[in-house]
Design an enzyme around this catalytic site. Structure first.
Site, PDB file in Angstrom:
ATOM      1  N   TYR A 116      11.640   7.910  47.052  1.00 34.29           N
ATOM      2  CA  TYR A 116      10.367   7.570  48.012  1.00 34.29           C
ATOM      3  C   TYR A 116       9.291   8.746  47.450  1.00 34.29           C
ATOM      4  CZ  TYR A 116      11.735  12.568  49.710  1.00 34.29           C
ATOM      5  OH  TYR A 116      12.079  14.028  49.973  1.00 34.29           O
ATOM      6  N   CYS A 117       8.299   8.409  47.973  1.00 40.13           N
ATOM      7  CA  CYS A 117       6.919   9.298  47.744  1.00 40.13           C
ATOM      8  C   CYS A 117       6.434   9.430  49.076  1.00 40.13           C
ATOM      9  CB  CYS A 117       5.954   8.745  46.952  1.00 40.13           C
ATOM     10  SG  CYS A 117       5.304   6.903  47.355  1.00 40.13           S
ATOM     11  N   PHE A 118       5.122   9.902  49.247  1.00 41.37           N
ATOM     12  CA  PHE A 118       4.803  10.339  50.594  1.00 41.37           C
ATOM     13  C   PHE A 118       4.715   8.986  51.730  1.00 41.37           C
ATOM     14  CE2 PHE A 118       1.381  11.058  53.739  1.00 41.37           C
ATOM     15  CZ  PHE A 118       2.003  12.223  54.458  1.00 41.37           C
TER      16      PHE A 118
ATOM     17  N   TYR B 115       8.390   9.259  52.733  1.00 40.63           N
ATOM     18  CA  TYR B 115       8.654  10.495  53.489  1.00 40.63           C
ATOM     19  C   TYR B 115       8.066  10.504  54.815  1.00 40.63           C
ATOM     20  CZ  TYR B 115       7.937  15.324  54.782  1.00 40.63           C
ATOM     21  OH  TYR B 115       7.889  16.531  55.434  1.00 40.63           O
TER      22      TYR B 115
END
Length: 368
Positions: free
Chosen positions: A94-96, A124
């Protein structure tokens, strides 16, 4: 194929490993308990791309990102992901917001390994929102039951013997008092909330009738419980753990002297560890100086210094530490706790020693 996952409950219950490809500065502010930070871009690279995005737009920012993370740098990042996946093949990424950074990372991993890793849909932010929702009182199905008792009664030990307990102090890495600091730091507020939410989700999944908690305030060290959740916890009945004074002195010495010294020595060198521990006790005493009063503070501090000198330079034993602990419990903590109990609106449901309380809870906290 672009594989995504939004079954956040499954991630919590099965403790699925996560790869957080955000920059370290983002990870340090808050992440998830089963996540490791293996960033696509480091802080400096992310900063440069951010400036480019503001000045020249998305297309140029993406182009700069590919330039910055290329060649050996790209290979290092991909190798780190590959190594992690060899050990934890079920990991997700995952990223933001579940956007370009995790998509690029996902693509590079597939190119190198031939395997597709799922990424968190919404990243996130979406997962964090899910966890924050789990902190709402309306999401709880168990009735809270609070464990109270004087300092040294062994409340934490009791909680560790109960599978339907939520240990707030463990989650906050703090013992909830002026002496509660551990040698390792507390989690960030975000991490505390994330970890508490995960504990509540797991608890709910087991469908326990009751949720056993220590009778805490809203703050556990610097970690704060959401006010609505505090009010929900406070609605539960109170069980008082009663332990003889001498036993409480021994319990307190074991936890705050013997075990605490071992942790400090494990973190620092022997002599330095003991010095750091002694400074922690002095600092903790300083925090209660005003409430102790000048004379009592000096008396307790003198007793501590004598005990410390006795241990370090003479006997090597802990026995003398009982003196300052006895005084602190008898003259400060016990009167304070008794006053709080007198003013408390909690209904005291049961009193007993640890065996009696465990028996009572065993008969009254079964699953649905």
């Amino acid at each position: 194929m672009d594989s995504t996952c939004k079954d956040y409950k499954k991630i919590v219950i099965e403790e699925i490993p996560l790869i957080d490809v955000r920059a370290p500065i983002e990870f340090e502010k808050g992440a998830f308990i089963n996540a490791v930070n293996l960033p696509l871009m480091n802080d400096e690279e992310r900063h440069k791309v951010g400036i480019c995005y503001k000045e020249k737009g998305n297309e140029e920012a993406v182009k700069l990102g590919h330039q910055l993370v290329s060649g050996e740098i790209k290979q290092e990042r991909v190798d780190a992901w590959k190594k992690h996946l060899e050990e934890y093949p079920s990991s997700m990424i995952y990223c933001f917001r579940g956007g370009l950074r995790s998509q690029i990372s996902q693509q590079w991993i597939a190119e190198v390994t031939g395997k597709e890793i799922s990424r968190l849909e919404g990243g996130y932010k979406a997962y964090r929102n899910y966890l924050m929702g789990a902190l709402e009182p309306a999401q709880q199905i168990s009735k809270p039951v609070l464990i109270g008792g004087c300092t040294g009664a062994g409340k934490t030990t009791l909680l560790k013997n109960l599978e339907n307990a939520i240990d707030l102090e463990e989650l906050a890495n703090h013992r909830g008092s002026s002496f509660g600091k551990h040698v390792t730091p507390q989690p960030t507020q975000i991490n505390f909330e994330n970890n508490l939410a995960a504990a509540l989700i797991k608890h709910k999944n087991k469908a326990y009738r009751t949720m056993i908690l220590e009778d805490e305030g809203r703050n556990v060290g610097r970690c704060n419980l959401p006010k609505p959740l505090v009010e929900f916890f406070s609605s539960g009945d109170l069980i008082i753990l009663e332990v003889p004074f001498e036993e409480r002195v021994l319990n307190t010495m074991k936890e705050y002297v013997i075990q605490s010294q071992e942790r400090y020595i494990g973190t620092y060198q022997d002599k330095e560890g003991l010095n750091e521990w002694a400074n922690y006790i002095r600092s903790s005493l300083g925090r209660v100086k005003n409430r102790l009063g000048g004379d009592r503070y000096k008396h307790v501090l003198d007793l501590f210094e004598l005990a410390y000198q006795e241990q370090i330079y003479y006997s090597g034993c802990y026995e003398a530490h009982k003196n300052w602990i006895e005084t602190l419990l008898r003259d400060y903590y016990d009167p304070m706790y008794n006053y709080q109990i007198q003013k408390s609106k909690h209904k005291i449901k049961f009193k007993g020693n640890i065996e009696q309380v465990l028996a009572y809870l065993g008969n009254n906290s079964l699953s649905f």
